[in-house]
Design an enzyme around this catalytic site. Structure first.
Site, mmCIF file in Angstrom:
data_model
loop_
_atom_site.group_PDB
_atom_site.id
_atom_site.type_symbol
_atom_site.label_atom_id
_atom_site.label_comp_id
_atom_site.label_asym_id
_atom_site.label_seq_id
_atom_site.Cartn_x
_atom_site.Cartn_y
_atom_site.Cartn_z
ATOM 1 N N LYS A 20 0.652 -1.267 0.015
ATOM 2 C CA LYS A 20 -0.023 0.035 0.072
ATOM 3 C C LYS A 20 0.852 1.199 -0.124
ATOM 4 C CE LYS A 20 -0.351 -0.099 5.079
ATOM 5 N NZ LYS A 20 -1.028 -0.893 6.093
ATOM 6 N N TYR A 54 14.233 30.226 8.396
ATOM 7 C CA TYR A 54 13.271 31.100 9.130
ATOM 8 C C TYR A 54 13.249 30.961 10.784
ATOM 9 C CZ TYR A 54 11.338 30.657 4.309
ATOM 10 O OH TYR A 54 11.175 30.707 3.012
#
Ligand SMILES: *Cc1c(COP(=O)(O)O)cnc(C)c1O
Length: 395
Positions: free
Chosen positions: A46, A267
């Site tokens: 999956k 940042y």
């Protein structure tokens, strides 16, 4: 437009590359089979094979004799068929009624997880192969123990429905304390007995395969994902089945500088240089799937040494603390390889812990921008003996 057509080929040059070691995958399958002791392996592929690239992984497992697979949804099942996979394909997530024709058209096995799903299957001409899921305590999906026997009887009476197995999913099989797993198994045994005791059963994910023999022995199959990819969810599982990482996630240094003492990086200015520090900027960020939670917490491999992230992870870039300019990594240059995950860099368990997540989420979270490339280690060679990466010098 003509001038740009040459760029089409170049646009596939990876910035961040996930090298997928198919030799390690085969070796992990052998380790899983040894742990399963003759019980067949259903390969859980999956979520793009936990981010490893289902088009690379599934054909290798099939060539090694894996005859059953599981995916999360119908689209993933259809994608497996498009790859030429012709074994059983179980879709873990239950169908919506309008999806049932696709199960018939592509020969996908249905997870019957509620009386509503059972009614939809009974009302459609099919034919269907179904796996009846019992909710033994995870409370995610599945029939309650009380409602299971009646649903099984109704499905058994329908000529267009074949019950392949009764199954359940364990909530804590990766963990040290197995008491709840044993409760779940006892619950499943009781439900099985109430259905006549004859149905095949499957239970074991990687954790149970590693440490719960009663979830494995005499069952119809085992359902490992994480162990196949060499990214056990816990140290406990890692210690019990000898697997090695299939993925090595690689990028490049694109910029280096010396940041003076007291200056900040990235940042929010959450990292500051205590002394003059070489900072490498790497072309990888949260848009590639690296969790932003790794800001100031992650580590990466440069020339075989683990160095810390410096400051916030940006969308496309992150910074590494290479130490002092006169240190061993003081002469790192743009173009040098950086290992973000796997052999030569941080192990998945360490990086997952740093990010406050699980190993599966790291690899499954890698985005479409990351190019998956198959590599083969020489048989018996160490995990770092990879084929040379694609030559980027010509572009
Ligand atoms: C994902 C999944 C598995 C595989 O779990 P691993 O821990 O990766 O082995 C097995 N069964 C179900 C129902 C799953 O959703």
């Amino acid at each position: 437009m003509k001038a740009y057509t040459a760029g089409l080929r170049e646009s596939r040059v990876p910035t961040v590359r996930a090298e997928v070691d198919l030799g390690a995958l085969r070796q992990n399958l052998r380790a899983v089979r040894a742990a399963a002791g003759g019980v067949p392996v259903l390969g859980v592929v999956k979520a793009n094979a936990y981010g490893h690239g289902v088009e690379l992984v599934a054909p290798v497992l099939a060539a090694e004799g894996v005859r059953a697979f599981a995916v999360a949804n119908v689209s993933e099942g259809i994608a497996l068929r498009a790859l030429g996979i012709d074994g059983a394909v179980l879709v873990f997530t239950p169908p919506l009624p309008q999806e049932l024709p696709a199960y018939v058209a592509y020969g996908l096995d249905v997870a019957v997880t509620s009386p509503v799903v059972a009614e939809a299957v009974l009302a459609h001409p099919g034919p269907f192969r179904v796996h009846v899921e019992v909710d033994t305590g995870m409370h995610r999906l599945g029939l309650s123990p009380a409602e299971t026997p009646d649903v099984v009887r109704r499905l058994q009476a329908a000529p267009h429905v074949e019950i392949v197995a009764l199954w359940t999913h364990l909530a804590t099989a990766d963990e040290d304390d197995l008491a709840f797993s044993r409760e779940q198994l006892a619950c499943l045994e009781a439900v099985l007995a109430a259905t006549g005791g004859l149905l095949p059963v499957h239970v074991a994910n990687s954790g149970a395969l590693a440490q719960l023999p009663e979830a494995v022995r005499q069952r119809a199959l085992v359902r490992p994902g994480g162990l196949l990819y060499g990214i056990p969810a816990t140290e406990i599982v890692a210690a019990r089945v000898p697997v090695r990482p299939v993925m090595r996630l690689v990028s490049r240094v694109v910029h280096v500088q010396t940041v003076p003492a007291g200056e900040s990086v990235s940042y929010g200015r959450t990292w500051r240089a205590a002394q003059p520090t070489r900072i490498a900027t790497v072309a990888a960020g949260y848009a590639d799937g690296l969790p932003r939670q790794l800001s100031n917490r992650g580590r990466a491999g440069v020339r075989g040494r683990l160095v810390p992230y410096a400051g916030a992870v940006c969308m496309d870039l992150l910074m590494l603390d290479l130490g002092p300019p006169d240190g061993p990594l003081g002469d790192v240059e743009p173009g040098e390889e950086v290992v973000l995950l796997g052999p030569g860099g941080p192990p998945a368990l360490d990086l997952a812990e740093a990010a406050g997540t699980v190993t599966y989420a790291l690899t499954a979270g890698l985005t479409a921008r990351v190019v998956r490339v198959a590599t083969e280690a020489a048989p018996g060679a160490g995990a770092r003996n990879f084929r040379a990466p694609p030559d980027l010098s010509s572009v």
